[in-house]
Design a protein around this motif. Structure first.
Motif, short mmCIF file in Angstrom:
data_model
loop_
_atom_site.label_atom_id
_atom_site.label_comp_id
_atom_site.label_asym_id
_atom_site.label_seq_id
_atom_site.Cartn_x
_atom_site.Cartn_y
_atom_site.Cartn_z
N LYS C 296 0.84 -1.21 0.00
CA LYS C 296 0.00 0.00 0.00
C LYS C 296 0.87 1.26 0.00
O LYS C 296 0.59 2.22 -0.70
N THR C 297 1.92 1.23 0.81
CA THR C 297 2.82 2.38 0.86
C THR C 297 3.40 2.63 -0.53
O THR C 297 3.44 3.75 -1.02
N ARG C 298 3.84 1.55 -1.14
CA ARG C 298 4.50 1.71 -2.44
C ARG C 298 3.52 2.24 -3.48
O ARG C 298 3.83 3.11 -4.28
N TRP C 299 2.30 1.71 -3.43
CA TRP C 299 1.29 2.20 -4.37
C TRP C 299 0.96 3.67 -4.11
O TRP C 299 0.80 4.46 -5.04
N ALA C 300 0.86 4.00 -2.84
CA ALA C 300 0.57 5.40 -2.51
C ALA C 300 1.65 6.30 -3.08
O ALA C 300 1.37 7.35 -3.67
N LEU C 301 2.88 5.88 -2.92
CA LEU C 301 3.98 6.70 -3.41
C LEU C 301 3.93 6.82 -4.93
O LEU C 301 4.24 7.87 -5.50
N ALA C 302 3.55 5.73 -5.59
CA ALA C 302 3.45 5.78 -7.04
C ALA C 302 2.40 6.79 -7.48
O ALA C 302 2.60 7.58 -8.40
N LEU C 303 1.26 6.77 -6.79
CA LEU C 303 0.17 7.66 -7.19
C LEU C 303 0.44 9.11 -6.80
O LEU C 303 -0.24 10.02 -7.24
N ALA C 304 1.44 9.30 -5.96
CA ALA C 304 1.80 10.68 -5.57
C ALA C 304 2.70 11.33 -6.59
O ALA C 304 3.07 12.49 -6.46
N ILE C 305 3.08 10.57 -7.60
CA ILE C 305 4.01 11.12 -8.60
C ILE C 305 3.25 11.61 -9.82
O ILE C 305 2.41 10.89 -10.36
N ASN C 306 3.58 12.80 -10.23
CA ASN C 306 3.08 13.28 -11.51
C ASN C 306 4.13 12.94 -12.57
O ASN C 306 5.16 13.58 -12.68
N ALA C 307 3.85 11.89 -13.33
CA ALA C 307 4.88 11.35 -14.22
C ALA C 307 5.23 12.29 -15.36
O ALA C 307 6.38 12.32 -15.81
N GLU C 308 4.26 13.07 -15.81
CA GLU C 308 4.58 14.03 -16.88
C GLU C 308 5.65 15.00 -16.39
O GLU C 308 6.63 15.28 -17.07
N GLN C 309 5.38 15.51 -15.20
CA GLN C 309 6.31 16.47 -14.65
C GLN C 309 7.71 15.84 -14.46
O GLN C 309 8.72 16.44 -14.78
N ALA C 310 7.71 14.62 -13.95
CA ALA C 310 8.98 13.93 -13.74
C ALA C 310 9.70 13.73 -15.07
O ALA C 310 10.92 13.86 -15.16
N SER C 311 8.94 13.42 -16.10
CA SER C 311 9.55 13.18 -17.40
C SER C 311 10.19 14.47 -17.95
O SER C 311 11.32 14.46 -18.44
N ILE C 312 9.48 15.55 -17.81
CA ILE C 312 10.03 16.81 -18.31
C ILE C 312 11.25 17.21 -17.50
O ILE C 312 12.29 17.64 -18.02
N ALA C 313 11.15 17.04 -16.20
CA ALA C 313 12.27 17.41 -15.34
C ALA C 313 13.49 16.59 -15.67
O ALA C 313 14.63 17.08 -15.63
N THR C 314 13.29 15.31 -15.98
CA THR C 314 14.44 14.46 -16.17
C THR C 314 15.10 14.72 -17.52
O THR C 314 16.25 15.13 -17.58
N PHE C 315 14.35 14.48 -18.57
CA PHE C 315 14.96 14.63 -19.89
C PHE C 315 14.05 15.43 -20.82
O PHE C 315 13.89 15.09 -21.99
N SER C 316 13.43 16.46 -20.31
CA SER C 316 12.56 17.31 -21.12
C SER C 316 11.48 16.51 -21.86
O SER C 316 11.11 16.84 -22.97
N GLY C 317 11.04 15.44 -21.25
CA GLY C 317 9.98 14.65 -21.85
C GLY C 317 10.43 13.66 -22.90
O GLY C 317 9.62 12.98 -23.51
N MET C 318 11.70 13.57 -23.13
CA MET C 318 12.19 12.68 -24.19
C MET C 318 12.37 11.26 -23.65
O MET C 318 13.45 10.70 -23.73
#
Ligand SMILES: Nc1ncnc2c1ncn2[C@@H]1O[C@H](COP(=O)(O)OP(=O)(O)OP(=O)(O)O)[C@@H](O)[C@H]1O
Ligand SMILES: Nc1ncnc2c1ncn2[C@@H]1O[C@H](COP(=O)(O)OP(=O)(O)OP(=O)(O)O)[C@@H](O)[C@H]1O
Ligand SMILES: [Mg+2]
Ligand SMILES: [Mg+2]
Lengths: 297, 279, 604, 274, 332
Positions: C296-318
């Motif tokens: 449950k903890t792990r799932w909660a953490l997954a759902l707390a992530i905005n993946a679009e934002q993470a993708s842009i932050a990491t490699f500009s969405g590439m």
């Protein structure tokens, strides 16, 4: 005090090396010197050749230089060493105060000179607060012809040599020690002031029971002031005793030489006439032979 | 104060102005930040300087200007404290060792030498592990102090060794001054200028080492400091990529701070010299 | 004629970026000594393995062997391995079964070579059948012998050595310098400080694997060299000093393309990077440590992530997102991701909540377009193909709910763990050796912090990082080395989830460093172990395993690796690329020699 | 040679502290001029003003100090205010500052410090010869040759003072300004040095300005005497005249206050508590 | 005799310092987060593709055996000290097994020493010169300009400075090579020019960065010395500025600087790290760096012992020759 001498110096020696980095032959700057300042306060003068070890003796008494041989006892207690009766630093400074030879080195360039006087009064418990310290400094300064007001806020560079010497004297007087080691304390002071300071010393000896070790080249003040005189030459004491005995009736050749070399007003050095004769030139040299008739002073 | 401005040499003015600028930027402005400039994507990415973002934005959507103020604040605090402490400790212990001599000198010298000998990197990495890489800035500062004080100490000791031969030190001693006072009031002024130079230098060392530590993983790269700001800019190739404001602003801030401090210290020493030489 | 600074004609020299820093002991090329690095060209060009990989097809191919191993019995312990005929070593001596047998004997009899133990644990014997055939027996059933002795990803430690050279030496101390090589290039020169190595085409290149498989390589010389920091590598390529770069950041690629029109990447426009790298990046947990031992903890953490934002932050969405525990490479997307999309959409957590968001790619595409990025497809399907089939929703409410269920409490904005202590997260991340995972860690930390759980990133150098990984001395980490898969056969990747490999924290684990215990999963892996690579059961089994992993979520899988691996077409052309997909762009793998042989001089 | 015309000299950049107040004075060629006076009366200040040493914050507020030197080689006459004397230093003029014990470079041996700054004309010959000449010269001051190899801190105060005098005298300038050069010397050595200075002066026909508190010294060797008191010159004239007929009270006081050997002693006058 | 006692005492401290530092350095990495075996395994598995868990376990065991990391910490320590003291041998490098540590150091040392020693000395001389001048004549245009340059360049973070230098001199104007390519037979002219050519930029970056410190510290010293009596006296002697600076100010200002120069040797080892990484320069710094990263205890001990000994020796030598340089403290 039960007859314990203020200072007992016995068989004191100090050697240095001359020239060379590590080698160099050792020589004795002070060679087997002994003397005693008795219980009753008095002035002990050391007169002598330049480089004969006067300052070195003074510095040994002040614990600034380790003796190579011999011992020094202050009020019967050993000066150096680790014995139980060794004098601790605080006590030592209350008992002994120095006036160093070179007034231009005696104060930091970064501190107003008056700070030394104030601090002496505070640290050595002459004064309990700043105001008392200033008062004590002022009293001492006035006795040497200055005042706290005159020196306030000034740094060493802003004083004349004589002024610095007088400030040094004033500083040493503040804690009213048992012994003042004065290394040429008034050499840069003009004659009239010098006399008043010398008289001050005498007065302090009498009134405050302070003993002096007075190192000087000025035989006349030594004669005038001291209870005992030692004449030094190349590290050794060549003659010592009561000034009237020694200076009125010198036994040693060196002492006589000293007496003869005093530039006194009245008797002109014969060597000078010889020089004048040798170089006299009619058109410039004014009545040189007749120069300086005896004064009426 | 009036007097100060009447007599201060020009470089002192300039220095005070520069330092004041850094202090205003770093100590006062952060209070007015519109939001936490550390958070990513609070602004569009890679903006050029303009009305909305005075110094533009980073590749992570942070406002460079506000980030700079935060970074400057932390770096100022860190740099000044590290430099202050290590200079004070170093100078004082160095003076003490040189002045006192004997066993104190031997013990202090031993520690100085030993600390100087040990290269800091491995030790720092160990620390990183012990603190799980989450060292708070104060602890980073402490570590920096531990490794930085021996430098001034060793050098000051050499000066103290010759200073204690001078007559006025003896006079001070006979004036009843305590050893501490002799060190502080009588010897220190002679090396005050040098100590100031060392202080300024250590400010730099503090700021730059902190950023190096962030990279090793000792302190967190998520804190805003001038060092981490540069770290991030380099990480996103700001220099080659022509994002000069992003990478340039922390560099210029460091340079200005340094020049300011330098001018203040040399201006002050000129003024004090003038005062001592004549009224 | 322009010369390189190592004194070869520039037009005849292919200059390749050396993967790691310079080599500290350049005159030791004994690949069996554990401290010897050979990715200075030996591994890529001069040596050869029994089996290599065709990265375009995602299948192993025979290299020094002439065919894939042929099982001689049903329990997969006895194999016939046929060797390529007509090969010679670079000193002219013929290559034969004797060399293979000698290598086997040498490894077996020299325990001082660290690989010896690992090798003898698996291979029981190698015997010569004839000059070009050997028979290999294994100590346990090994349906995938080619994986054990050949390359799947990067390479393999089993290098066949020339008997006529090595038999005169003590293999434990022999430096193998200059090496006698088997493939089309031989040693020419090197830098005593290890910054560059020069390889020269063999005159008898026909007698090599490359000569037989591809044909004559064009480059007379191949220079492997290290330029140091990324900035320097970028400048070198911009100045046409280097033809092929290994991994760089997207920002660097941007700069390069701006500086030099001859520089190109895998795609000509967005996303530029090759997205088919066989390793996946995500957030890993040590599932033996509370509170991460609770799904449950792990799932909660997954759902707390905005993946679009993470993708842009990491490699500009590439990047291409993947909710599954295998990288979203073209081959694997076709085999698993696309077919499983429907299941993903229906998948529900215990409380019936459906976490999957199939429109991830669509929204990210829109957002990128609005930021002015050119070349983003309009078509949703094309976008899914490019940016991933979808990912988990960003749903802070559901995350809060799950956390509460798991026993967390929220005390005025601060999360407290079930044991009452404040919940903060420390993410281990690579310092300087894997930039994507490093950035991903910061991006995720940023997300979690915004959600309300203060998260910090701890960057660690490689040695410390892997020590922490193996000994379980971590809670959350970004970049674990074991998330790689290239073929539809997931054995290599999934084997490591078996509970057998779980060790106590503090004891190094050789596998399953997440210390994840799931009996159903282990049972499925047991089944997979027994099935050979070409069995039709492989894909259904793999699918079941992936489902099991989604449910338990021991890892929040996030993105495939994007490789920004620019090439410079000033001197050489016909590099593999998206439009010319004959190989993947992994210049640092052992199959680089196939690529090198296909390049053409630009002058033509 | 030097014409001091109604100068007022003092210190300070912000304020101004008067140290010498409206002094006029002429220093002639071929004479020994003595200056005596109260402590702090501006003797050293006047010397600095004459020498042109403005490094201590010294300022000439009004009046002029002008020098007239004849270049011995070209015979050209140089006439300049003291602020422009710097090129003449250690060539035409040399200076023995007061408190001369602390002015030596602690890291340099005495020999080097004697040689440093010597004008070319005095440097003739090899290093060995020069050293021998210096050693001989120092012998006249009662210093042994090994002093040349010593560092300043190894010498007593008096020895350093003698070194200073020697350095200034060895230059053979037209004018030597000596500010209390014998304070730390015993009378035997003092006499030796004074005789030597006189001899040098007579031979070179140059000029010596000597500040001293010792009226005996003035009596013995100076040709003219200046008495300063509170920043002013209160009396000046041929030495003999002043001793014979002191005008000012301060001068009278000075002459009178000298204690005499074989005379009355403080112990007797004040009475010891023995 | 006091001299001999002084030297003997100093030597004892020297030995103690080295022992202390080596002991710290022995234990600290072993308490640290990096296990060389795990680091090596990660390297092997990242380069050798698939090995199953049993194979990895076998490899781990065999690495532990070869690296000699068995036994308690104290036994290892004892063996280490014995080996160092008796044979000055640090064993094989773990991360570059089996290449001996000494060989790696021998290859790297000349580069680091050559680069750092020359650039440190150049910076020292230059910095002292500028500092002296700007402390002596703070208002002259030349000294203001030079001081200005030093003060503006000095605080620029080293990484940025080095990068900008590279971009300017190796990319925009292709004057110096981008990476270190040293060619030529041993001791040939070609080699020498190649070395100088390739070391120029790194050396320049070090000089720029280090020399600022000398400028500000020497300037501070000089400003203080300007007020000293003996300097003023020298001026009254009519000595020229050049002579006063070189004979009066410099020797007195430089005494403390010499101490710092010795310390600089230690900083050199730290500083070399960044320079060598930035310029991909083949020296000791990179070696230390990789040893730390890989948990290569033997290499770490080898390189760091060298640095420890170098720094300790430098400080000891300074202490011993200090009395020669400063006669005032000679007699104690
Ligand atoms: N740099 C300075 N700044 C301010 N005042 C100064 C400075 N130097 C000297 N003075 C003051 O100027 C006055 C004259 O000093 P000067 O040194 O000329 O006296 P002097 O006649 O040489 O005395 P002495 O015989 O004691 O040496 C003194 O009161 C002194 O305090
Ligand atoms: N630190 C030292 N090193 C070597 N020799 C020294 C040292 N200090 C003093 N001397 C020598 O010791 C002798 C005595 O010096 P001291 O200073 O005691 O003489 P003094 O009697 O005070 O002379 P003065 O009247 O000239 O001050 C001198 O020859 C001097 O050179
Ligand atoms: Mg004396
Ligand atoms: Mg005077």
């Amino acid at each position: 005090m039960s007859g314990v001498p203020i200072l007992e110096v016995s068989n004191l020696s100090r050697s240095y090396r001359k020239g060379g980095l590590f080698g160099g032959k050792p020589f004795k700057a002070v060679d087997d010197v002994s003397f005693t300042l008795p219980e009753t306060p008095q002035v002990f003068s050391i007169v002598g050749e330049s480089g004969s070890g006067k300052t070195t003796i003074a510095r040994m008494i002040l614990r600034l230089v380790e003796p190579s041989e011999g011992s020094i006892r202050l009020l019967g207690r050993p000066l150096s060493g680790k014995g139980a009766d060794r004098i601790d630093n605080f006590e030592f400074r209350r008992l002994v105060q120095p006036i160093f030879q070179n007034p231009f080195e005696a104060f930091s360039a970064y501190l107003p000179v008056e700070a030394y006087l104030r601090r002496t009064a505070l640290n050595l418990r002459v004064a309990r607060n700043e105001a008392e310290a200033i008062a004590a400094a002022d009293v001492a300064l006035r006795s040497v012809g200055l005042s706290y007001e005159r020196i306030r806020g000034k740094y060493i560079r802003q004083f004349s040599g004589g002024e610095l010497q007088r400030i040094s004297v004033a500083r040493a007087l503040i804690p009213k020690p048992k012994l003042i080691v004065a290394d040429e304390p008034v050499s840069m002071v003009d004659a009239s002031l010098r006399m008043s300071i010398v008289n001050l010393f005498r007065q302090i000896v009498g009134e405050q029971g302070v003993s002096f070790i007075y190192i000087t080249h000025d035989l006349s003040t030594a004669y005038y002031l001291s209870d005992q005189v030692s004449i030094m030459n190349t590290g050794r004491v060549v003659e010592s005793g009561v000034p009237t005995d020694i200076l009125d009736n010198p036994q040693q050749a060196y002492t006589r030489e000293l007496m003869a070399a005093i530039p006194s007003v009245g008797d002109r050095w014969s060597e000078l006439d010889a020089i004048d004769e040798q170089y006299s030139h009619p058109d410039i040299r004014h009545q040189s032979a007749l120069k300086h008739p005896p004064t009426n002073a | 104060m009036r007097n100060f401005f009447l007599h201060a040499p020009f470089r002192l003015y300039l220095g005070v102005a520069l330092v004041a600028l850094c202090v205003i930027l770093g100590a006062i402005l952060p209070w007015f930040a519109p939001g936490d400039p550390l958070v990513w994507y609070t602004a569009p990415r890679n903006q050029n300087p303009g009305a909305a973002h005075w110094l533009g934005t980073t590749s992570l959507g942070q406002d460079v200007f506000w980030l700079l103020t935060y970074a400057l604040r932390n770096s100022l605090i860190l740099g000044l404290i590290v430099a202050g402490l290590s200079t004070i400790i170093g100078v004082f212990l160095g003076l003490a060792a040189g002045y006192a001599g004997g066993w104190l000198d031997r013990v202090l010298s031993f520690f100085m030498d030993a600390l100087l000998c040990i290269p800091t990197l491995p030790i720092l990495i160990l620390m990183a592990a012990l603190f799980s890489g989450q060292l708070a800035l104060p602890i980073v500062g402490l570590l920096l102090v531990v490794f930085n004080w021996p430098y001034p100490a060793r050098q000051v000791r050499a000066v103290a060794l010759t200073m204690r031969e001078r007559e006025f030190i003896n006079v001070a001693w006979f004036s009843g001054e305590s050893s501490v006072r002799i060190l502080v009031r009588h010897i220190f002024p002679y090396i005050a200028g040098w100590s100031a130079a060392n202080f300024i230098n250590t400010v730099l060392v503090g700021i730059s080492t902190e950023s190096a530590l962030a990279v090793i993983g000792l302190s967190s790269a998520q804190q805003a400091t001038l060092g981490t700001m540069i770290y991030w800019a380099i990480n996103y190739q700001a220099l080659l990529g022509g994002k000069y404001v992003w990478i340039g602003s922390p560099v210029i801030a460091i340079v200005l701070l340094f020049i300011g401090l330098f001018l203040v210290s040399s201006g002050l020493s000129m003024r004090s010299s003038a005062r001592r030489m004549s009224v | 004629q322009q010369m390189t600074d190592v004194g070869t004609p520039r037009a005849e020299t292919l200059v390749v970026d050396m993967l790691n820093a310079r080599v500290g002991n350049p005159t030791n090329m004994n690949m069996y000594q554990q401290g010897v690095t050979i990715n200075h060209g030996y591994h890529q060009l001069a040596g050869a393995l029994l089996y290599d990989i065709d990265t375009a097809k995602g299948a192993q191919i025979p290299d020094l062997a002439s065919a894939m191993p042929e099982a001689l019995n049903a329990d997969f312990t006895k194999f016939k391995v046929a060797l390529r005929e007509g090969l010679t070593w670079s000193d002219g001596q013929p290559f034969s079964a004797d060399d293979v047998v000698f290598t086997d004997q040498m490894l077996r009899n020299t325990p001082a070579l660290a690989y010896s133990a690992a090798y003898t644990a698996q291979i029981a014997s190698v015997t010569k059948v004839d000059a070009n055939t050997v028979e290999i027996t294994t100590t346990k059933p090994t349906p995938r012998l080619a994986i054990v002795l050949g390359s799947v990803i990067y390479g393999n430690p089993f290098h066949i050595v020339p008997k006529h050279i090595w038999e005169k030496e003590d293999p434990a101390t022999f430096t193998n310098f200059p090496p006698v090589t088997i493939s089309a290039y031989k040693y020419k020169d090197h830098d005593p400080n290890g910054t560059w190595f020069l390889w020269e085409k063999r005159e008898d290149w026909q007698n090599t694997d490359i000569g037989q498989i591809v044909g004559e390589p064009a480059a007379k010389y191949v220079l492997f060299r290290s330029y140091g920091t990324e900035e320097r590598r970028v400048l070198a390529m911009a100045a046409n000093d280097i033809d092929i770069l290994t991994d760089i950041s997207p920002e660097s690629l941007d700069i390069l393309r701006g500086q030099n029109p001859k520089v190109r990447a895998w795609f000509n426009d967005f996303p530029y990077a090759n997205l088919d790298d066989p390793c996946e990046r995500g957030i890993h947990f040590n599932t033996s440590k509370a509170p991460y031992d609770d799904a449950k903890t792990r799932w909660a953490l997954a759902l707390a992530i905005n993946a679009e934002q993470a993708s842009i932050a990491t490699f500009s969405g590439m990047m291409r997102a993947s909710p599954l525990a295998i990288p979203p490479t073209t081959v694997l997307m076709d085999t698993y991701h696309q077919p499983m999309a429907q299941w993903l959409g229906e998948f529900a957590l215990e409380d019936g909540y459906k976490p999957f968001d199939p429109d991830y790619a669509v929204r990210l595409g829109e957002r990128l377009r609005s930021e002015g990025v050119a070349g983003i497809p309009e078509d949703p399907e094309a976008l899914r193909e490019l940016l991933g089939v979808g990912w988990w929703k960003h749903d802070p409410e559901q995350a809060t709910k799950l956390l509460t269920e798991a026993g967390f409490t929220n005390n005025g904005g601060q999360w407290l763990k079930p044991d009452g202590t404040p919940f903060t997260i420390n993410i281990l991340a690579p310092a300087d050796f894997e930039v994507q995972s490093q950035r991903l860690a910061f991006a995720v930390a940023n997300e979690w912090t915004q959600f309300g759980i203060p998260a910090q990133v701890q960057q660690m150098q490689a040695g410390a990082f892997f020590t922490a990984e193996n000994t379980g001395d971590y809670e959350v980490g970004s970049y674990w080395g074991s998330s790689c898969a290239i073929t539809p056969d997931l054995f290599v990747r999934m084997e490591s989830w078996h509970k057998d490999y779980v060790r106590d924290n503090g004891t190094p684990a050789s596998s399953n460093q997440g210390r994840y215990v799931d009996d159903e999963l282990s049972a499925l892996i047991d089944q997979l172990r027994a099935v050979p690579a070409d069995d039709p059961k492989i894909v259904p089994l793999g699918t079941d395993i992936l489902k099991e992993l989604v449910e338990g979520l021991p890892v929040i899988e996030m993105f495939g690796t994007s490789k920004f691996v620019p090439v410079n077409e000033t001197y050489w052309t016909n590099y593999p690329s998206a439009d010319n997909y004959y190989e993947g762009p992994w210049w640092w793998w052992s199959n680089f020699k196939f690529i090198a042989a296909k390049l053409k001089p630009a002058a033509e | 040679m030097i014409e001091v015309d109604n100068v007022t000299v003092g210190y300070g950049s912000a304020g101004f502290i008067k140290a010498v107040d409206g002094v006029s004075l002429t220093i002639n060629d071929n004479e020994i001029l003595g200056i005596a006076g109260e402590s702090g009366s501006g003797k050293s200040t006047l010397m600095r003003a004459i020498y042109g040493d403005f490094s201590t914050g010294l300022r000439i507020q009004s009046g002029t100090v002008t020098g007239r030197f004849t270049d011995p080689r070209s015979g050209k006459v140089i006439e300049a205010p003291s602020s422009r004397f710097a090129p003449l230093w250690w060539d035409q003029i040399s200076y023995i500052p007061q408190g001369s014990m602390s002015v030596l470079n602690p890291l340099m041996k005495i020999e080097a410090q004697v040689v440093d700054g010597l004008p070319k004309r005095e440097r003739q010959g090899s290093r060995g010869e020069l050293r021998a000449r210096i050693a001989a010269f120092l012998a006249g001051f009662g210093l042994e040759e090994n002093v040349l190899d010593a560092y300043p801190h190894q010498l007593s105060g008096g020895m350093r003072q003698r070194v200073l005098v020697a350095i200034a005298a060895f230059v053979n300038p037209r004018l030597i300004l000596a500010d209390e050069p014998t304070t730390a010397l015993d009378v035997v050595v003092q006499k030796k040095i004074l005789l030597m200075m006189v001899e040098i002066q007579r031979r070179q026909r140059n000029c010596l300005v000597l500040v001293s508190h010792d009226l005996g010294v003035h009596y013995q060797i100076t040709d003219r005497l200046v008495i300063m008191y509170q920043g002013r010159i209160v009396e000046q004239g041929p030495t003999a005249d002043i001793f014979a007929n002191p005008q000012h009270d301060y001068t009278k006081n000075l002459i009178a206050s000298l204690p005499r050997l074989h005379g009355k002693r403080a112990v007797e006058t004040l009475g010891a508590v023995s | 005799m006091t001299l001999i006692r002084y030297i003997a005492g100093r030597l004892v401290v020297y030995a103690l310092v080295i022992m202390f530092a080596l002991t710290v350095l022995f234990f600290v990495p072993r308490l640290g987060p990096t296990d060389p075996i795990e680091a090596m395994l990660a390297k092997v598995s990242s380069q050798g593709a698939y090995m199953d868990a049993a194979q990895v376990d076998a490899l781990r065991q065999s690495l532990a055996d070869t690296f000699g990391l068995g036994g308690s910490l104290w036994e290892q320590y004892g063996a280490f000290i014995k080996r160092i003291v008796l044979t000055a041998d640090f064993g094989p490098s773990l991360s570059m097994y089996p290449t001996p540590v000494m060989e790696l150091i021998r290859n790297a040392l000349p580069w680091t020493f050559g680069l750092l020693l020359t650039s440190t000395l150049i910076a020292w001389v230059l910095g002292n010169f500028v500092g002296l001048l700007s402390g002596w004549k703070p208002n002259s245009p030349t000294s203001r300009v030079m001081e200005g340059i030093a003060i503006c360049l000095y605080p620029i973070p080293y990484y940025i400075l080095a990068l900008v230098l590279s971009i300017l001199f190796s990319y925009v104007w292709k004057i110096f090579p981008l990476t270190t390519t040293i060619r030529g037979a041993p001791w040939s002219w070609e080699l020498v020019t190649s070395v100088v050519w390739n070391s120029f930029l790194p050396a320049m970056s070090i000089v720029i960065v280090v020399f600022g410190w000398w400028v500000i510290s020497v300037k501070a010293q000089t400003t203080a010395l300007r007020e000293e009596e003996f300097v003023r006296y020298a001026r009254l002697k009519g000595l020229g500025d050049g002579r006063i600076l070189t004979r009066y100010v410099l020797p007195n200002a430089i005494l403390p600087q010499i101490t710092f120069l010795a310390l600089q040797i230690g900083l050199m080892f730290n500083g070399s790290l960044i320079t060598e990484i930035l310029f991909d320069y083949p020296g000791l710094g990179l070696l230390i760096y990789s040893a730390v990263l890989q948990g290569d205890f033997n290499l770490l001990m080898g390189t760091i012992s060298l640095s420890v000994i170098a720094v300790a020796t430098a400080t000891m030598v300074i202490d011993l020759i200090y009395p020669l340089l400063d006669p005032r403290i000679r007699h104690r």
